[in-house]
Design a protein around this motif. Structure first.
Motif, PDB file in Angstrom:
ATOM      1  N   VAL A 129       3.395  -3.488   0.702  1.00 31.95           N
ATOM      2  CA  VAL A 129       3.089  -4.009   2.029  1.00 31.95           C
ATOM      3  C   VAL A 129       4.119  -3.513   3.037  1.00 31.95           C
ATOM      4  O   VAL A 129       3.777  -3.045   4.131  1.00 31.95           O
ATOM      5  N   PHE A 130       5.385  -3.570   2.657  1.00 31.07           N
ATOM      6  CA  PHE A 130       6.452  -3.171   3.578  1.00 31.07           C
ATOM      7  C   PHE A 130       6.511  -1.655   3.776  1.00 31.07           C
ATOM      8  O   PHE A 130       7.027  -1.188   4.783  1.00 31.07           O
ATOM      9  N   ALA A 131       5.955  -0.908   2.835  1.00 29.81           N
ATOM     10  CA  ALA A 131       5.911   0.547   2.969  1.00 29.81           C
ATOM     11  C   ALA A 131       4.637   1.025   3.660  1.00 29.81           C
ATOM     12  O   ALA A 131       4.478   2.223   3.905  1.00 29.81           O
ATOM     13  N   GLY A 132       3.732   0.088   3.944  1.00 24.75           N
ATOM     14  CA  GLY A 132       2.463   0.468   4.554  1.00 24.75           C
ATOM     15  C   GLY A 132       1.512   1.124   3.582  1.00 24.75           C
ATOM     16  O   GLY A 132       0.589   1.845   3.977  1.00 24.75           O
ATOM     17  N   ASP A 133       1.718   0.871   2.287  1.00 25.72           N
ATOM     18  CA  ASP A 133       0.900   1.456   1.228  1.00 25.72           C
ATOM     19  C   ASP A 133      -0.284   0.524   0.945  1.00 25.72           C
ATOM     20  O   ASP A 133      -0.109  -0.588   0.451  1.00 25.72           O
ATOM     21  N   ILE A 134      -1.489   0.984   1.238  1.00 24.68           N
ATOM     22  CA  ILE A 134      -2.671   0.117   1.114  1.00 24.68           C
ATOM     23  C   ILE A 134      -3.209   0.039  -0.307  1.00 24.68           C
ATOM     24  O   ILE A 134      -4.231  -0.607  -0.547  1.00 24.68           O
ATOM     25  N   THR A 135      -2.542   0.681  -1.265  1.00 22.55           N
ATOM     26  CA  THR A 135      -3.037   0.640  -2.648  1.00 22.55           C
ATOM     27  C   THR A 135      -2.674  -0.656  -3.368  1.00 22.55           C
ATOM     28  O   THR A 135      -3.143  -0.904  -4.470  1.00 22.55           O
ATOM     29  N   GLY A 136      -1.833  -1.479  -2.757  1.00 22.67           N
ATOM     30  CA  GLY A 136      -1.478  -2.761  -3.366  1.00 22.67           C
ATOM     31  C   GLY A 136      -2.292  -3.900  -2.770  1.00 22.67           C
ATOM     32  O   GLY A 136      -3.290  -3.679  -2.080  1.00 22.67           O
ATOM     33  N   PHE A 137      -1.862  -5.118  -3.040  1.00 26.18           N
ATOM     34  CA  PHE A 137      -2.517  -6.302  -2.504  1.00 26.18           C
ATOM     35  C   PHE A 137      -1.582  -7.014  -1.536  1.00 26.18           C
ATOM     36  O   PHE A 137      -0.386  -7.126  -1.784  1.00 26.18           O
ATOM     37  N   SER A 138      -2.156  -7.503  -0.434  1.00 27.20           N
ATOM     38  CA  SER A 138      -1.393  -8.224   0.581  1.00 27.20           C
ATOM     39  C   SER A 138      -1.477  -9.724   0.334  1.00 27.20           C
ATOM     40  O   SER A 138      -2.432 -10.196  -0.289  1.00 27.20           O
TER      41      SER A 138
END
Length: 279
Positions: A129-138
């Motif tokens: 989330v903090f890296a702006g990587d959308i492959t994870g879950f928020s």
């Protein structure tokens, strides 16, 4: 005239989209299944779990509740979490909080499978989330805020967004999500000097402090978009962090409580469940 940003309308659109995705998965022989971990007999947690199970069933998804005694020790609880990681019938799971004092929550977060961590407890998903990587879950509540803004086509690009609250559940991750969409973000908290002055600078004001009706008309400029994340109980009724009756007269748009962000959060959880199932 103020625009009421109904969370129910957003939730209904998400429900339609999720139902289509679930039907596609079921046609391939896969039933997206949510796991809910409960420790102890906390009434609110049990009520939420039962409500979520009914919601899953309505959409055609599965849901299993894993209930453990309040006295479970750290080692045994870790074993149960590791078993959930390996359980191929569970595609994503959440752990209801608070956990008993004998459970080291940080350690539990470290052993959850990030691929099943659909409410963003693990360090890996938080980092994404903090890296702006959308492959994870928020975190679901933070994502619910973004879903509302997107549904009502409220652009945040170039806008000054002020968040009151710095929790890891809403404030901090939401700031990163807003930054990714090119907002200029300020996070305020209990030690912010002249909170009212900072809040009045906002084009978009997000109240997530967990304090009933703390945001008053003196903290809002005319034309501000106000998103109220708070869920509090005052004099037997549910209220947000915003004094709605005052602030709606100044805002250009505002979420109600109830029927605002909270109405969207569970649907976001199920959306992330479907995403986990597809991976």
């Amino acid at each position: 005239m103020v625009q009421i940003l109904s969370g129910k309308a957003v939730a209904q659109k998400l429900k339609q989209d999720i139902t289509v995705e679930i039907d596609i998965l079921k046609s391939k022989g896969v039933i997206p299944t949510l796991g809910i971990v409960l420790v102890g007999d906390e009434e609110d947690s049990l009520s939420y779990a039962n409500s979520a199970k009914k919601r899953c069933e309505t959409l055609g998804a599965g849901c299993s509740i894993f209930k453990f005694p309040a006295g479970i020790n750290q080692d045994d609880f870790e074993k149960k979490i590791l078993e959930l990681n390996e359980n191929r019938d569970i595609h994503g799971y959440i752990i209801m909080k608070p956990l008993p004092s004998q459970i080291n929550e940080k350690r539990i977060a470290e052993i959850i499978d990030p691929a099943k961590d659909i409410d963003c407890m693990t360090p890996k998903n938080i980092a994404k989330v903090f890296a702006g990587d959308i492959t994870g879950f928020s975190p679901c509540t933070a994502r619910a805020v973004m879903e509302i803004l997107n549904f009502y086509q409220i652009s945040v690009e170039g806008k000054r967004a002020v968040i009151i609250g710095r929790s890891m559940v809403v404030g901090r991750p939401l700031s990163m999500m807003l930054l990714k969409q090119n907002a200029t973000v300020t996070i305020c908290h209990t030690r912010t000097r002249d909170l009212a002055k900072e809040a009045k600078r906002a084009d978009i004001l997000i109240a997530a402090a967990g304090k009933a009706e703390m945001v008053t008309k003196d903290m809002v400029s005319p034309g501000t978009v106000v998103i109220d994340v708070g869920i509090n109980f005052k004099d037997g009724r549910m209220v947000g962090d915003v004094l709605y009756e005052e602030v709606e007269k100044l805002a250009s748009a505002i979420t109600p409580v109830p029927g605002g962000v909270g109405a969207v959060t569970t649907m976001v959880l199920l959306k992330q469940l479907v995403e986990a199932c597809r991976k």
